[in-house]
Enzyme design. Structure first.
Site, short mmCIF file in Angstrom:
data_model
loop_
_atom_site.label_atom_id
_atom_site.label_comp_id
_atom_site.label_asym_id
_atom_site.label_seq_id
_atom_site.Cartn_x
_atom_site.Cartn_y
_atom_site.Cartn_z
N LYS A 111 0.82 -1.21 0.00
CA LYS A 111 0.00 0.00 0.00
C LYS A 111 0.86 1.26 0.00
CE LYS A 111 -4.39 -1.69 1.80
NZ LYS A 111 -5.45 -1.57 2.81
N LYS A 193 -4.87 -10.83 -7.74
CA LYS A 193 -6.19 -11.08 -7.14
C LYS A 193 -7.19 -10.01 -7.55
CE LYS A 193 -6.01 -8.98 -2.64
NZ LYS A 193 -6.47 -9.03 -1.29
N LYS A 196 -10.50 -3.92 -5.91
CA LYS A 196 -11.20 -2.72 -6.35
C LYS A 196 -10.25 -1.75 -7.03
CE LYS A 196 -11.98 -2.72 -1.44
NZ LYS A 196 -12.96 -2.95 -0.45
#
Ligand code: AMP
Ligand code: TRP
Length: 328
Positions: A111, A193, A196
């Site tokens: 992230k 994977k 969003k």
């Protein structure tokens, strides 16, 4: 009954990976365990959000969870920031977590690499807040996707350290990772994977997507050119992903399903049909909940009251064991 806790962030719309990897498990567990399910709005603040956005997404997510079958009467469904004990225990746990431990978290590495100009300290200490979420409820099991395993391990390590320093206080939780479709992959990029934040929408199925669009996305899923239906996630990620999704919808084992197909077309059609039948009733219930947002708000307020009955005494146990001066 086993105490189960899980959390989900109100960021972005829910996709099929969230439903099959997480939410559906919660729904299945709610009648055979004591479920505590939390919309982790404070975690959502670790990356920048516009004013007002988190609140409206929190309400939307609660509606989606209820539409997916989470029953606020049977479980405790609540919003993290409504129960102040989460933030308070998070601080205490940050002081019992090392910089080195946090620095090894792969979610932080991923992230933070994606944040261009501002990496918040909260993004780094995120796992301590997650540990607080879990430990506040004397949680035994934490149903999550594979990507959260490391955070649950850290929670155990921190709980053990706290118990060793201050005496038996926290229960050590276990991660429970569903065997099928634990990871739903991107339909266009099946080695990543489903998420969003994917580059193209074509690889992600959102729970609110038009069902004709959903079917089309599945029929256009990337496979490979050897035309053999076989469960082999390493060599055949696209085909295996379809088998995994179909298996998760029908309850069949993906390896056994593979034997029923010798062409990709019928596999894609059946997968599309199974996903559409799964989503159709969810979308209908969602429309009803959206028409009366007061119903959801009342359910969340009652959920926070229920959550506090557990969280308040557990936090008190922790502060007493530390020996903070009692304020009366
Ligand atoms: P996130 O969307 O990353 O906030 O994750 C919410 C929950 O859904 C977590 O328990 C994740 O492990 C799970 N999850 C997210 N993406 C997937 C995926 N592609 N496949 C399976 N589970 C997922
Ligand atoms: N970190 C989790 C995720 O990204 C969300 C989460 C926050 C959570 N607190 C939790 C999951 C406690 C399980 C238990 O998906």
């Amino acid at each position: 009954m086993t105490r189960v806790f899980s959390g989900i962030q109100p960021t972005g719309d829910l996709h099929l990976g969230n439903l099959l990897g997480a939410v559906r498990n919660w729904v299945e567990m709610q009648h055979r365990s004591e479920g505590v399910f939390c919309i982790v709005d404070l975690h959502a603040l670790t990356v920048a959000t516009a004013p007002g956005e988190v609140g409206s997404r929190t309400l939307e997510l609660a509606q989606v969870l209820m539409a997916c079958g989470l029953d606020p009467e049977a479980t405790t469904l609540f919003v993290q920031s409504h129960v102040h004990e989460h933030a308070e225990l998070a601080w205490i746990l940050q002081c019992n977590t090392s910089f080195g431990e946090l620095n090894r978290m792969t979610q932080f590495k991923d992230k933070s690499a994606r944040q261009r100009d501002f990496i918040s300290a909260g993004l780094f200490t995120y796992p301590a807040l997650q540990a607080a979420d879990i430990l506040l409820y004397d949680t035994e099991e934490v149903p999550v996707g594979e990507d959260q395993r490391q955070h649950i391990e850290l929670t155990r390590d921190v709980a053990e350290r706290f118990n060793a320093r201050f005496g038996e206080t926290f229960i050590l939780p276990e991660a429970v990772i569903p065997p099928t479709a634990a990871r739903v992959m991107d339909l266009q990029n099946p080695t990543d994977k489903m998420s969003k934040s994917a580059e193209s929408d074509a690889g992600t199925i959102l729970l609110g997507d038009d069902l004709a669009v959903t079917a089309k996305k599945l029929r256009r899923a990337v496979t490979d050119s050897d035309n053999e239906v076989r469960w082999d996630p390493a060599a055949k990620p696209g085909v295996s992903n379809l088998l995994g999704i179909l298996g998760a919808c029908t309850g069949d084992d993906p390896e056994a399903l593979a034997e029923r197909y010798d062409q990709y077309g019928p596999l894609k059609n059946d997968t599309a049909e199974a996903v559409v039948s799964l989503l159709e009733p969810i979308q209908q219930r969602l429309a009803e909940l959206r028409a009366d947002p007061g119903e959801t708000s009342r359910a969340l307020a009652a959920g926070a009251d229920k959550a506090r009955t557990v969280a308040v005494p557990v936090l008190r146990r922790a502060t007493e064991h530390i020996g903070l001066l009692s304020g009366g």
